[in-house]
Design a protein around this motif. Structure first.
Motif, PDB file in Angstrom:
ATOM      1  N   LEU A  96     -53.411 -41.695  92.504  1.00  0.00           N
ATOM      2  CA  LEU A  96     -53.762 -40.695  91.500  1.00  0.00           C
ATOM      3  C   LEU A  96     -52.511 -39.907  91.147  1.00  0.00           C
ATOM      4  O   LEU A  96     -51.844 -39.356  92.021  1.00  0.00           O
ATOM      5  CB  LEU A  96     -54.842 -39.746  92.030  1.00  0.00           C
ATOM      6  N   ARG A 126     -59.990 -37.993  86.824  1.00  0.00           N
ATOM      7  CA  ARG A 126     -59.075 -37.907  87.970  1.00  0.00           C
ATOM      8  C   ARG A 126     -59.695 -37.081  89.106  1.00  0.00           C
ATOM      9  O   ARG A 126     -59.624 -37.459  90.272  1.00  0.00           O
ATOM     10  CB  ARG A 126     -57.742 -37.309  87.525  1.00  0.00           C
ATOM     11  N   ALA A 147     -58.769 -32.155  97.304  1.00  0.00           N
ATOM     12  CA  ALA A 147     -58.569 -33.134  98.376  1.00  0.00           C
ATOM     13  C   ALA A 147     -59.023 -32.574  99.714  1.00  0.00           C
ATOM     14  O   ALA A 147     -59.651 -33.273 100.518  1.00  0.00           O
ATOM     15  CB  ALA A 147     -57.096 -33.539  98.436  1.00  0.00           C
ATOM     16  N   GLU A 178     -50.887 -38.932  94.601  1.00  0.00           N
ATOM     17  CA  GLU A 178     -51.780 -39.011  95.760  1.00  0.00           C
ATOM     18  C   GLU A 178     -52.128 -40.474  96.024  1.00  0.00           C
ATOM     19  O   GLU A 178     -52.542 -41.191  95.105  1.00  0.00           O
ATOM     20  CB  GLU A 178     -53.033 -38.196  95.425  1.00  0.00           C
ATOM     21  N   HIS A 185     -55.792 -29.570  92.611  1.00  0.00           N
ATOM     22  CA  HIS A 185     -56.090 -30.889  93.165  1.00  0.00           C
ATOM     23  C   HIS A 185     -55.884 -30.935  94.672  1.00  0.00           C
ATOM     24  O   HIS A 185     -56.455 -31.795  95.348  1.00  0.00           O
ATOM     25  CB  HIS A 185     -55.237 -31.966  92.489  1.00  0.00           C
ATOM     26  N   ALA A 193     -60.797 -38.711  92.684  1.00  0.00           N
ATOM     27  CA  ALA A 193     -60.157 -38.181  93.884  1.00  0.00           C
ATOM     28  C   ALA A 193     -61.189 -37.973  94.983  1.00  0.00           C
ATOM     29  O   ALA A 193     -60.920 -38.226  96.170  1.00  0.00           O
ATOM     30  CB  ALA A 193     -59.436 -36.872  93.578  1.00  0.00           C
TER      31      ALA A 193
END
Length: 673
Positions: free
Chosen positions: A631, A334, A293, A616, A289, A338
C-alpha cells in the motif's frame, strides 16, 4: 459453538449499516438495485430500531422489517441483524426514568441521544432480553441471516453509571470478587486517609469528592462497569445462541480509539464468536494510516490472530470531529484494503445511504447526498469489484514479527490523578512506539502482559504502569529464552490494585531489566535533556528522567545534562539467551527510532531500509496460499521487493523480481508456490 465467520458469503464481505426505516419504502427498491451494482454482500440492519419494533410496551410491529429482509434475500444480500438494545424507546424511559445513567457528579442524563443506559438497571436488563428474544424467535432461522450484531459500540458514550442501583450492584460485585470486607479494605489501602469501611453497605461508587479519591476504588469501579456491560452482552448472546444455533454473534468494538478505552477488549474478545471493529480516522495532524494499521493489528490480536471483520468505517469525512476533511481520491479503497491486509474478512461502512436528518447527516456514506454521479459512489463500486478479486484471501492470517504489550486496565490506572507528571501520556507512548515499528516496516501483534511471547523475536513495552508479578515473570522467561525486550519508563510500578510493588522501582520488571530506579525526576514544561554514547552520538528526550542504578545492566546511553547528568539513560541487560533494553526518558521520534533499530538488530529482524517511508507491506498466509499486500500512502511511485514471483490479483499482471507500486495505489500479489 457457532462458526466464527458470517454465514453465506464465500469471499470477503462488503456492505455497511443499512437504515431503511429512515426512508420511504419506494427508496428500498433503488437501494437494493444499487447494492447489487456495488457488489454489496452484507448489510447491518436494525441497530437503532427498537422504538419501531416495539412502539408500545409489549406490542410489536415486525412488518417493515419482514419486508426489507425479504427484499434483501431475494437479491442475494445477507444480513447482520442487530438487537436494538443501544437505544431504548422513549416510552421505556417514561416508565423507567431511573434507567438513565448518572454521572460522577450526580447529573442524570436525559433521553434524546444514544447509549444513555444504566447497565445495572433491572428494568433495562429485562426489556433488552425480551426484545432480543422476540427478534431471535422471528428471524433466528431466516436464510438471509449471516451474523447477529448485539447492541452497538458498548461504552460509547457512557460506560459507567453512579446511581444508587449501581451502588448496590457494585457492592454485590465486590462480595463476589473479594469475598470479605477485609479483603476489600486491604486491596484498596483504606488505612490511608481514614477510609476504612466497617460494612459493605458503607461503600458507594467513587463519586466526585473534594479532592482526589481512592485510586484503587476508582480502578475497581472501571472493572465493575466493564464487567456489567459484558454481563448484558452475554445475556443477549446466550439468547441468540439458544434460539438461533450456528449463527455467529458479534458486537462492534472500537479497539484503538483513545476516546473509547473504557472497555477491556481482551476480556470481550473471549465472549464474541467473531471479533469485529469500527474504525474512524482521527484527523488531528498525525499520519492517519498509522493509527489505522494500529487499530487493525490490535483488533486482530484481540481475535487471537484469527480473521476478524471491519464492521464500520467511513467512505470519506465523518461528522463529529472539530474538522472533518474528505478523503483523498483513492483513499477509500486504500483504507479499506489496509484493514484487509491486517486480517479483516471484508470492509463494511457506516452507512449505506447518507442521512438527511439527525446528528450524523454530514457523516459520509456509500450513497452520498450527491448520489451516484459522484466520486465517492464510483470508488464504492470499484472497491466492491476489488474485494471480489480478493476472495481467495478468506481464512488466511496476517503474519506478524514483533509484539507490543497492551493492557486496558493499565490505561485506566495511569490516567487517574496525582501521578508524577501530567505531561506523561501512556497512550502517546504506545502510539509513538507503534509508529516507530511501523516505520521499520514491521508487522505487529499486540499481547496481554501475561500472554505467551516466545514466537516474537522482539517485544516492546511502551508504558505499562500497572504490571502484575505474573507479567514480570512472563517477561523474564521471554528474555531468558532468547527474546529481545524494550521497556519504556514508568512501567512495572504498581500491582493490580494500584499499590506500588515492594522495593525499588521498577517493581515487577527489576529482575528482567537488571536495574533499579532510585527516584523519578520529571522535567519542566518544554524542558529537554540530551543523552549520549561514549563516542559522542546524541539523542534528545523530554518530559521524564530517572535516577537509574544498573544491577547487571550495561549503560548504552548516558544523560549529558539535567539533574540526572552522567547517570544511565538507556541500558541493555543480557539475561539468559536474550536481551532487555530500558529507556528512562521520553525520546523524540528520531531518537526512539535509533534505539528500536538497535534492539531490532539484537532480535535479528531485517531493516527493510530499501522500502520508502509510508509504503506499507503486509503478508497474509493460509491454505489458499501466501499473499503480499503493498500500500502506497505517498504521492510518489515506489518499487517493492517480493520474496517470490507471483500474480497481482487486482490487475491480473505478473510480478517478477519486484512490484511496481504507483502513488496512492494498493497491490495484492499471490506468491507462486
Amino acid at each position: 459453538m457457532p462458526d466464527t465467520a458470517p454465514e453465506g458469503p464465500d469471499g470477503l464481505v462488503y456492505g455497511g449499516d443499512y437504515n431503511p426505516e429512515q426512508w420511504p419504502e419506494e427508496v428500498w427498491q433503488e437501494d437494493v438495485r444499487l447494492m447489487r451494482e456495488a457488489g454489496v454482500t452484507l448489510v447491518s440492519l436494525g441497530i437503532f430500531s427498537w422504538a419501531l419494533l416495539e412502539p408500545e410496551p409489549g406490542r410489536h410491529d415486525f412488518g417493515w422489517l419482514d419486508r426489507i429482509i425479504a427484499l434483501l434475500h431475494e437479491n442475494g444480500i445477507r444480513i447482520d441483524l442487530a438487537t436494538p438494545t443501544v437505544a431504548p424507546p422513549a416510552w421505556f424511559y417514561r416508565d423507567h426514568p431511573d434507567a438513565l445513567p448518572v454521572s460522577r457528579d450526580g447529573m442524570r442524563h436525559a433521553f434524546g441521544s444514544r447509549g444513555a443506559i444504566c447497565h445495572s438497571s433491572p428494568a433495562y436488563r429485562e426489556a433488552a432480553a425480551a426484545i432480543t428474544e422476540k427478534i431471535a424467535e422471528r428471524y433466528g432461522s431466516h436464510p438471509a441471516l449471516a451474523l447477529w450484531h448485539v447492541h452497538n459500540e458498548y461504552g460509547v458514550p457512557v460506560s459507567a453509571c453512579y446511581c444508587d442501583t449501581c451502588a448496590a450492584h457494585f457492592r454485590r460485585w465486590l462480595r463476589t470478587t473479594y469475598g470479605t470486607l477485609d479483603a476489600v479494605n486491604a486491596a484498596w489501602g483504606t488505612a490511608f486517609w481514614g477510609q476504612r469501611y466497617g460494612s459493605f453497605e458503607e461503600i458507594q461508587p467513587p463519586r466526585t469528592t473534594p479532592t482526589t479519591g481512592n485510586p484503587a476504588q476508582r480502578l475497581d469501579y472501571a472493572r465493575f462497569a466493564d464487567a456489567t456491560m459484558r454481563e448484558n452482552f452475554v445475556r443477549e448472546r446466550d439468547i441468540l445462541h439458544r434460539l438461533s444455533p450456528g449463527v455467529p454473534v458479534t458486537t462492534n468494538f472500537m479497539t484503538a480509539l483513545s476516546q473509547c478505552d473504557t472497555v477491556d477488549y481482551w476480556a470481550w474478545g473471549r465472549e464474541v464468536d467473531l471479533v469485529s471493529n469500527d474504525h474512524y480516522l482521527i484527523t488531528d495532524g498525525r499520519r492517519t494510516h498509522v493509527n489505522l494499521a494500529m487499530a487493525a493489528d490490535l483488533t486482530r490480536s484481540v481475535a487471537g490472530g484469527a480473521p476478524w471483520l471491519l464492521l464500520e468505517h467511513s467512505t470519506s469525512g465523518v461528522s463529529w470531529q472539530p474538522r472533518n476533511p474528505a478523503k483523498a481520491p483513492g483513499q477509500l479503497a486504500r483504507n479499506s484494503l489496509a484493514h484487509v491486509a491486517r486480517g479483516s474478512e471484508g470492509a463494511m461502512f457506516f452507512q449505506w445511504r447518507q442521512s438527511r436528518r439527525g446528528a450524523e447527516k454530514f457523516h459520509s456514506a456509500m450513497v452520498p447526498h450527491a448520489g451516484t454521479d459522484s466520486r465517492v459512489w464510483r470508488e464504492v463500486v470499484r472497491l466492491g469489484a476489488d474485494l471480489t478479486s480478493l476472495a481467495p484471501l478468506r481464512g488466511t492470517r496476517t503474519v506478524a514479527e514483533a509484539a507490543v504489550l497492551w493492557d486496558w486496565q493499565s490505561w485506566w490506572a495511569q490516567r487517574l490523578e496525582w501521578r508524577p507528571s501530567e505531561d506523561h501520556d501512556a497512550r502517546e507512548r504506545a502510539d509513538s512506539f507503534y509508529e516507530a515499528l511501523y516505520d521499520r516496516h514491521l508487522t505487529v501483534d499486540f499481547a496481554h502482559p501475561e500472554a505467551g511471547l516466545a514466537r516474537y523475536p522482539l517485544v516492546v513495552v511502551p508504558a505499562l504502569y500497572l504490571a502484575t508479578e505474573a507479567a514480570g515473570d512472563n517477561l523474564r522467561r521471554y528474555v531468558e529464552g532468547g527474546g529481545t525486550l524494550v521497556v519504556s519508563y514508568f512501567s512495572g510500578i504498581v500491582d493490580e490494585h494500584d499499590a506500588v510493588h515492594p522495593g525499588p522501582h521498577p517493581g515487577a520488571f527489576r529482575d528482567v531489566l537488571g536495574l533499579t530506579v532510585e527516584e523519578f525526576s520529571p522535567l519542566g514544561e518544554g524542558e529537554k535533556v540530551r543523552i549520549a554514547t561514549a563516542d559522542g552520538a546524541e539523542l534528545t528526550g523530554d518530559v521524564w528522567t530517572e535516577f537509574v542504578v544498573p544491577r547487571g545492566a550495561e549503560t548504552v546511553w548516558t544523560y549529558v545534562d539535567g539533574l540526572t547528568a552522567e547517570r544511565p539513560a538507556v541500558t541493555r541487560h543480557r539475561l539468559g539467551r536474550g536481551t532487555a533494553w530500558y529507556l528512562s526518558t521520553r525520546l523524540d521520534a528520531a531518537s526512539l527510532g535509533t534505539i528500536l533499530g538497535a534492539a531490532a538488530e539484537d532480535a535479528g529482524l531485517p531493516s527493510r531500509a530499501s522500502l520508502p517511508r509510508d509504503v506499507e507491506v503486509v503478508r497474509r498466509s493460509g491454505e489458499s496460499g501466501s499473499y503480499v499486500f503493498a500500500l502506497n500512502h505517498t504521492g510518489t511511485d515506489a518499487k517493492v521487493p517480493l520474496p517470490a514471483d507471483g500474480t497481482e490479483l487486482l490487475t491480473g499482471e505478473r510480478a517478477a523480481g519486484g512490484l511496481a507500486l504507483p502513488a496512492g495505489a494498493v497491490r495484492v500479489v499471490r506468491l507462486d508456490g
